[in-house]
Scaffold this motif. Structure first.
Motif, PDB file in Angstrom:
ATOM      1  N   LYS A  14     -20.259  -4.084  17.101  1.00 56.65           N
ATOM      2  CA  LYS A  14     -19.056  -3.244  17.057  1.00 56.65           C
ATOM      3  C   LYS A  14     -19.104  -2.203  18.174  1.00 56.65           C
ATOM      4  O   LYS A  14     -18.110  -1.993  18.873  1.00 56.65           O
ATOM      5  N   SER A  15     -20.251  -1.574  18.352  1.00 58.80           N
ATOM      6  CA  SER A  15     -20.391  -0.571  19.411  1.00 58.80           C
ATOM      7  C   SER A  15     -20.187  -1.189  20.785  1.00 58.80           C
ATOM      8  O   SER A  15     -19.512  -0.615  21.649  1.00 58.80           O
ATOM      9  N   ILE A  16     -20.750  -2.373  20.984  1.00 60.60           N
ATOM     10  CA  ILE A  16     -20.595  -3.053  22.275  1.00 60.60           C
ATOM     11  C   ILE A  16     -19.146  -3.453  22.508  1.00 60.60           C
ATOM     12  O   ILE A  16     -18.596  -3.241  23.600  1.00 60.60           O
ATOM     13  N   ILE A  17     -18.501  -3.999  21.479  1.00 70.59           N
ATOM     14  CA  ILE A  17     -17.099  -4.421  21.616  1.00 70.59           C
ATOM     15  C   ILE A  17     -16.197  -3.229  21.906  1.00 70.59           C
ATOM     16  O   ILE A  17     -15.286  -3.318  22.741  1.00 70.59           O
ATOM     17  N   ILE A  18     -16.451  -2.110  21.247  1.00 67.26           N
ATOM     18  CA  ILE A  18     -15.650  -0.906  21.504  1.00 67.26           C
ATOM     19  C   ILE A  18     -15.770  -0.499  22.968  1.00 67.26           C
ATOM     20  O   ILE A  18     -14.762  -0.165  23.615  1.00 67.26           O
ATOM     21  N   HIS A  19     -16.971  -0.542  23.510  1.00 61.67           N
ATOM     22  CA  HIS A  19     -17.161  -0.190  24.923  1.00 61.67           C
ATOM     23  C   HIS A  19     -16.425  -1.162  25.839  1.00 61.67           C
ATOM     24  O   HIS A  19     -15.811  -0.756  26.824  1.00 61.67           O
ATOM     25  N   VAL A  20     -16.467  -2.444  25.502  1.00 61.92           N
ATOM     26  CA  VAL A  20     -15.812  -3.456  26.343  1.00 61.92           C
ATOM     27  C   VAL A  20     -14.294  -3.302  26.275  1.00 61.92           C
ATOM     28  O   VAL A  20     -13.614  -3.336  27.304  1.00 61.92           O
ATOM     29  N   LEU A  26     -21.065   0.538  29.612  1.00 57.67           N
ATOM     30  CA  LEU A  26     -21.959   0.222  28.495  1.00 57.67           C
ATOM     31  C   LEU A  26     -23.381   0.685  28.764  1.00 57.67           C
ATOM     32  O   LEU A  26     -24.107   1.052  27.843  1.00 57.67           O
ATOM     33  N   ALA A  27     -23.766   0.707  30.021  1.00 58.34           N
ATOM     34  CA  ALA A  27     -25.155   1.016  30.381  1.00 58.34           C
ATOM     35  C   ALA A  27     -25.606   2.368  29.846  1.00 58.34           C
ATOM     36  O   ALA A  27     -26.758   2.529  29.445  1.00 58.34           O
ATOM     37  N   ALA A  28     -24.716   3.335  29.815  1.00 53.19           N
ATOM     38  CA  ALA A  28     -25.087   4.675  29.366  1.00 53.19           C
ATOM     39  C   ALA A  28     -25.458   4.704  27.878  1.00 53.19           C
ATOM     40  O   ALA A  28     -26.268   5.524  27.455  1.00 53.19           O
ATOM     41  N   ASP A  29     -24.877   3.820  27.092  1.00 55.05           N
ATOM     42  CA  ASP A  29     -25.096   3.847  25.640  1.00 55.05           C
ATOM     43  C   ASP A  29     -25.957   2.705  25.110  1.00 55.05           C
ATOM     44  O   ASP A  29     -26.179   2.616  23.907  1.00 55.05           O
TER      45      ASP A  29
END
Length: 100
Positions: A14-20, A26-29
């Motif tokens: 979910k966190s990755i999809i939100i960033h995308v 994404l690299a920062a998180d």
């Protein structure tokens, strides 16, 4: 145990999809996402060990006790090393800014 890993995986995804979707970097998180996911994995290892302990208490044999000791030692070591990694990464939030 599987439910804990599934929940942790879904939260990380979910966190990755939100960033995308937001087109955020994404690299920062990635580090924070990994730390949270590692915490879920440690929790799953603890539940697995507890499950094995309960199973052995209900119907113990010497073979089961020996297997439990080996599995318990391996899972405890994995959880300990993963917890140490989490602690180390949590204390140093930006390793890429260290000077050589």
């Amino acid at each position: 145990m599987l439910a804990v890993i599934v929940v942790g995986t879904l939260r990380a995804l979910k966190s990755i999809i939100i960033h995308v979707v937001r087109r955020e970097a994404l690299a920062a998180d990635v580090r924070q996402i990994w730390l949270h996911y590692a915490g879920w994995i440690v929790l799953a290892l603890e539940f697995a060990l507890a499950s094995d302990l309960i199973g052995t208490i209900i119907d113990p044999t010497w073979d089961d006790i020996g297997q439990l000791a080996a599995i318990g030692a391996i899972r405890t070591a994995l959880a300990w090393f993963l917890s140490k990694d989490i602690e180390e990464f949590s204390q140093d939030p930006k390793p890429e800014t260290r000077e050589a």
